[in-house]
Write a protein that holds these residues in place. Structure first.
Motif, PDB file in Angstrom:
ATOM      1  N   GLN A 203     -24.340   2.295 -10.471  1.00 34.48           N
ATOM      2  CA  GLN A 203     -22.877   2.367 -10.606  1.00 34.48           C
ATOM      3  C   GLN A 203     -22.338   3.439  -9.657  1.00 34.48           C
ATOM      4  N   THR A 204     -21.050   3.287  -9.310  1.00 34.55           N
ATOM      5  CA  THR A 204     -20.365   4.302  -8.507  1.00 34.55           C
ATOM      6  C   THR A 204     -19.197   4.818  -9.333  1.00 34.55           C
ATOM      7  N   GLY A 205     -18.966   6.125  -9.291  1.00 31.66           N
ATOM      8  CA  GLY A 205     -17.804   6.708  -9.966  1.00 31.66           C
ATOM      9  C   GLY A 205     -16.679   6.822  -8.950  1.00 31.66           C
ATOM     10  N   ILE A 206     -15.584   6.098  -9.204  1.00 30.05           N
ATOM     11  CA  ILE A 206     -14.432   6.164  -8.294  1.00 30.05           C
ATOM     12  C   ILE A 206     -13.451   7.167  -8.888  1.00 30.05           C
ATOM     13  N   VAL A 207     -13.041   8.146  -8.107  1.00 30.46           N
ATOM     14  CA  VAL A 207     -12.056   9.108  -8.620  1.00 30.46           C
ATOM     15  C   VAL A 207     -10.811   9.070  -7.736  1.00 30.46           C
ATOM     16  N   ALA A 208      -9.668   9.309  -8.365  1.00 29.29           N
ATOM     17  CA  ALA A 208      -8.395   9.326  -7.633  1.00 29.29           C
ATOM     18  C   ALA A 208      -7.375  10.060  -8.486  1.00 29.29           C
ATOM     19  N   THR A 209      -6.335  10.566  -7.836  1.00 33.00           N
ATOM     20  CA  THR A 209      -5.236  11.184  -8.582  1.00 33.00           C
ATOM     21  C   THR A 209      -4.039  10.237  -8.488  1.00 33.00           C
ATOM     22  N   ILE A 210      -3.437   9.939  -9.646  1.00 33.04           N
ATOM     23  CA  ILE A 210      -2.348   8.951  -9.655  1.00 33.04           C
ATOM     24  C   ILE A 210      -1.094   9.531 -10.303  1.00 33.04           C
ATOM     25  N   ALA A 211       0.043   8.898  -9.975  1.00 37.15           N
ATOM     26  CA  ALA A 211       1.312   9.247 -10.636  1.00 37.15           C
ATOM     27  C   ALA A 211       1.610   8.138 -11.639  1.00 37.15           C
ATOM     28  N   LEU A 212       2.143   8.529 -12.808  1.00 41.13           N
ATOM     29  CA  LEU A 212       2.457   7.550 -13.857  1.00 41.13           C
ATOM     30  C   LEU A 212       3.969   7.491 -14.038  1.00 41.13           C
ATOM     31  N   ASP A 213       4.446   6.326 -14.446  1.00 37.43           N
ATOM     32  CA  ASP A 213       5.885   6.170 -14.710  1.00 37.43           C
ATOM     33  C   ASP A 213       6.303   6.876 -15.982  1.00 37.43           C
ATOM     34  N   SER A 286      -3.626  10.688  -4.400  1.00 38.57           N
ATOM     35  CA  SER A 286      -4.712  10.929  -3.442  1.00 38.57           C
ATOM     36  C   SER A 286      -5.989  10.210  -3.865  1.00 38.57           C
ATOM     37  N   GLY A 287      -6.792   9.896  -2.881  1.00 35.86           N
ATOM     38  CA  GLY A 287      -8.033   9.171  -3.126  1.00 35.86           C
ATOM     39  C   GLY A 287      -7.909   7.748  -2.656  1.00 35.86           C
ATOM     40  N   PRO A 288      -8.832   6.884  -3.029  1.00 39.57           N
ATOM     41  CA  PRO A 288      -9.970   7.126  -3.903  1.00 39.57           C
ATOM     42  C   PRO A 288     -11.165   7.789  -3.179  1.00 39.57           C
ATOM     43  N   GLN A 289     -12.006   8.434  -3.978  1.00 38.39           N
ATOM     44  CA  GLN A 289     -13.297   8.957  -3.502  1.00 38.39           C
ATOM     45  C   GLN A 289     -14.399   8.331  -4.352  1.00 38.39           C
ATOM     46  N   ALA A 290     -15.587   8.209  -3.761  1.00 38.65           N
ATOM     47  CA  ALA A 290     -16.687   7.558  -4.499  1.00 38.65           C
ATOM     48  C   ALA A 290     -17.863   8.498  -4.689  1.00 38.65           C
ATOM     49  N   PHE A 291     -18.457   8.484  -5.881  1.00 39.47           N
ATOM     50  CA  PHE A 291     -19.653   9.289  -6.185  1.00 39.47           C
ATOM     51  C   PHE A 291     -20.725   8.370  -6.749  1.00 39.47           C
ATOM     52  N   PRO A 292     -21.915   8.318  -6.143  1.00 38.50           N
ATOM     53  CA  PRO A 292     -22.991   7.517  -6.744  1.00 38.50           C
ATOM     54  C   PRO A 292     -23.394   8.122  -8.089  1.00 38.50           C
ATOM     55  N   LEU A 293     -23.630   7.284  -9.102  1.00 30.11           N
ATOM     56  CA  LEU A 293     -23.946   7.823 -10.428  1.00 30.11           C
ATOM     57  C   LEU A 293     -25.421   7.645 -10.754  1.00 30.11           C
ATOM     58  N   GLY A 294     -26.025   8.697 -11.191  1.00 25.72           N
ATOM     59  CA  GLY A 294     -27.427   8.646 -11.564  1.00 25.72           C
ATOM     60  C   GLY A 294     -27.730   9.769 -12.532  1.00 25.72           C
ATOM     61  N   MET A 295     -28.962   9.789 -12.981  1.00 24.89           N
ATOM     62  CA  MET A 295     -29.379  10.870 -13.881  1.00 24.89           C
ATOM     63  C   MET A 295     -30.562  11.584 -13.233  1.00 24.89           C
ATOM     64  N   THR A 296     -30.525  12.895 -13.215  1.00 23.34           N
ATOM     65  CA  THR A 296     -31.650  13.699 -12.724  1.00 23.34           C
ATOM     66  C   THR A 296     -31.886  14.797 -13.747  1.00 23.34           C
ATOM     67  N   LEU A 297     -33.085  14.843 -14.285  1.00 27.48           N
ATOM     68  CA  LEU A 297     -33.420  15.905 -15.246  1.00 27.48           C
ATOM     69  C   LEU A 297     -34.626  16.671 -14.731  1.00 27.48           C
ATOM     70  N   ALA A 298     -34.480  17.974 -14.549  1.00 26.30           N
ATOM     71  CA  ALA A 298     -35.631  18.781 -14.127  1.00 26.30           C
ATOM     72  C   ALA A 298     -36.622  18.835 -15.285  1.00 26.30           C
ATOM     73  N   ARG A 299     -37.913  18.681 -14.982  1.00 26.43           N
ATOM     74  CA  ARG A 299     -38.911  18.702 -16.071  1.00 26.43           C
ATOM     75  C   ARG A 299     -39.101  20.111 -16.598  1.00 26.43           C
ATOM     76  N   ASP A 300     -38.890  21.092 -15.748  1.00 23.42           N
ATOM     77  CA  ASP A 300     -38.896  22.495 -16.191  1.00 23.42           C
ATOM     78  C   ASP A 300     -37.610  23.139 -15.703  1.00 23.42           C
ATOM     79  N   PHE A 301     -37.073  24.051 -16.470  1.00 17.68           N
ATOM     80  CA  PHE A 301     -35.875  24.775 -16.034  1.00 17.68           C
ATOM     81  C   PHE A 301     -36.253  26.131 -15.429  1.00 17.68           C
ATOM     82  N   VAL A 302     -37.519  26.525 -15.570  1.00 22.28           N
ATOM     83  CA  VAL A 302     -37.940  27.820 -15.032  1.00 22.28           C
ATOM     84  C   VAL A 302     -39.311  27.694 -14.361  1.00 22.28           C
TER      85      VAL A 302
END
Ligand SMILES: Cc1cc2nc3c(=O)[nH]c(=O)nc-3n(C[C@H](O)[C@H](O)[C@H](O)COP(=O)(O)OP(=O)(O)OC[C@H]3O[C@@H](n4cnc5c(N)ncnc54)[C@H](O)[C@@H]3O)c2cc1C
Length: 427
Positions: A203-213, A286-302
């Motif tokens: 999936q891709t995350g599409i972000v944009a800033t919009i004006a509403l009526d 302004s926009g749109p901009q696209a961000f690829p969506l994924g999950m990354t979990l480090a197996r160790d934090f230290v």
């Protein structure tokens, strides 16, 4: 740029070196600044991007900042400058359905957790560039923090209790602890040999800033559509646009590419189909901009001499707006752990102390990552039996107050062990 009386090609000594000056790295520098008061030198922050750069055009994301994160930012001296740009959320309306459904009645209404009379405890939506600008100004002001930017770390070598770090442009540094806040593709994590568990949502995350009526009245909406969640987060108005909103719109990758290639009229038509008509007609700011969506979990934090925090430790699906909030909780928990160790005369950079931090954060991070992953999988599909099941599920939650309160507190970052910087109390 190099600041605060540091010259190139000398070996700088510092108690903590933070790599990555995003939201999380900057907050961490402020939260650990007290460690510089021991006379061991300044906290050093390195970023590969020029530190004075304005991020308004670079990042159109907006963040739902939980009450807990807000309290931490207030204690770090940041929130009062962010507050004028922060839109409190009055309600979160959650629905699911098909794209061609004209009306999607909310299945679940989460009141935000505001119990105070002055609205101080509500979750709030802030545009990323405002938060980055205020954090940068605050970091620059703090004499206990030195910034080296633009530069990047090319080598990390541990020698006894010291970590020697080589920079591409500015020589070398020796430090007790390297904090990796260099984002999801963290090079420090790789240099430390920390493995990750990754998957791609397609999936891709599409972000944009919009004006509403029409006024949004602080309402945030989240429609779970078969291709992925679609959210509209309310933003504060400005002199040009009275009612503004921020989109986080997840789509299957190929469809996202098609949407991104549409002209403005075509994009707005597709947007209106998802947004519905409760806010009137939407216009593009302004926009749109696209961000690829994924999950990354480090197996160790230290690892010896190294800690990973923020997206360097965990990149999540943005559907519940928890990524930066989890990163801020890392910041507060690491601050508590290291400063308490220093206070009682322990070696704050020892693996024993770092493992305390890891034990504290791991369960919270993994359970959040699994919850976001599960919700995305259950909702982003067209299986009709599942739709009935989730509708019943959300309907039941809406009626069952204790569970709803738990969900609201989870979204507010108030479950589990809460670090001192995030606790309720005077700020
Ligand atoms: C579409 C979308 C919407 C989102 N919405 C929300 C939301 O509503 N709420 C929420 O809490 N979260 C949200 N998130 C998640 C949030 O954006 C991230 O969790 C957060 O930005 C992570 O911050 P960070 O500082 O850890 O990493 P980053 O923001 O990635 O910062 C990393 C920093 O490190 C620097 N850097 C990288 N490599 C190096 C190097 N080798 N040397 C030196 N510096 C380096 C970079 O220049 C950057 O400044 C969203 C994410 C997406 C994609």
């Amino acid at each position: 740029m190099m600041r605060k009386s540091q010259t190139s090609n000398n070996s700088i000594k510092c108690p903590v070196l933070i790599v990555g000056g995003g939201l999380v790295g900057m907050a961490q520098a402020l939260a650990l600044a007290a460690l510089a008061e021991t006379g061991a030198g300044n906290i050093v922050l390195v970023d590969k991007v020029v530190f004075t750069r304005n991020d308004a055009a670079r990042d159109l994301r907006s963040f739902a900042i939980t009450a807990a994160s807000r309290r931490m930012l207030a204690r770090l001296g940041v929130w009062d400058k962010v507050a004028p740009y922060a839109q409190p959320v009055s309600k979160m309306l959650i629905s699911d359905g098909e794209l061609d459904q004209m009306v999607r009645p909310p299945l679940l209404e989460l009141p935000t957790e505001d119990s105070s009379e002055d609205g101080k405890e509500a979750a709030a939506i802030v545009e990323s560039h405002y938060l980055l600008a205020v954090l940068k100004a605050r970091v620059k002001q703090d004499k206990r923090i030195s910034v080296i930017a633009p530069d990047r770390v090319t080598g990390v070598e541990r020698n006894g209790g010291i970590v020697n770090v080589t920079l591409e442009k500015n020589g070398s540094l020796s430090t007790r602890l390297v904090v990796a806040a260099d984002g999801a593709k963290s090079s420090i994590r790789r240099m430390a040999g920390i493995k990750t568990t990754d998957w791609d949502y397609g999936q891709t995350g599409i972000v944009a800033t919009i004006a509403l009526d029409r006024p949004h009245k602080g309402r945030a909406i989240q429609h779970f559509l078969p291709a992925g969640p679609f959210a509209m987060l309310p933003l504060v108005g400005n002199s040009e646009y009275a009612h503004r909103g921020s989109l986080v719109w997840s789509e299957e990758r190929r469809e996202a590419r098609r949407l991104m290639d549409l002209d403005e009229a075509g994009f707005l038509e597709a947007l209106q189909l998802r947004l519905g008509h409760q806010f009137g007609e939407a216009r593009m700011i302004s926009g749109p901009q696209a961000f690829p969506l994924g999950m990354t979990l480090a197996r160790d934090f230290v690892a010896p001499g190294i800690v990973v925090i923020g997206d360097a430790a965990h990149r999540l699906h943005p559907l519940a707006g928890q990524g930066a909030n989890l990163g801020f909780k890392d910041v507060a928990a690491l601050g508590d752990t290291l400063i308490e160790a220093q206070r009682v005369g322990e070696d704050f950079a020892s693996l024993t102390v770092l493992e305390r931090y890891q034990t504290w954060r791991r369960f919270d991070v993994v359970s959040n990552a699994m919850a976001m992953d599960g919700i995305n999988r259950i909702f982003s599909n067209r299986i009709s039996g599942l739709k009935q099941l989730r509708d019943v599920g959300l309907g039941l939650v809406d009626r069952f107050l204790p569970l709803k309160n738990l969900l609201t507190r989870e979204a507010a970052g108030e479950t589990g062990r809460v670090p001192a910087l995030m606790r309720v109390g005077d700020v």
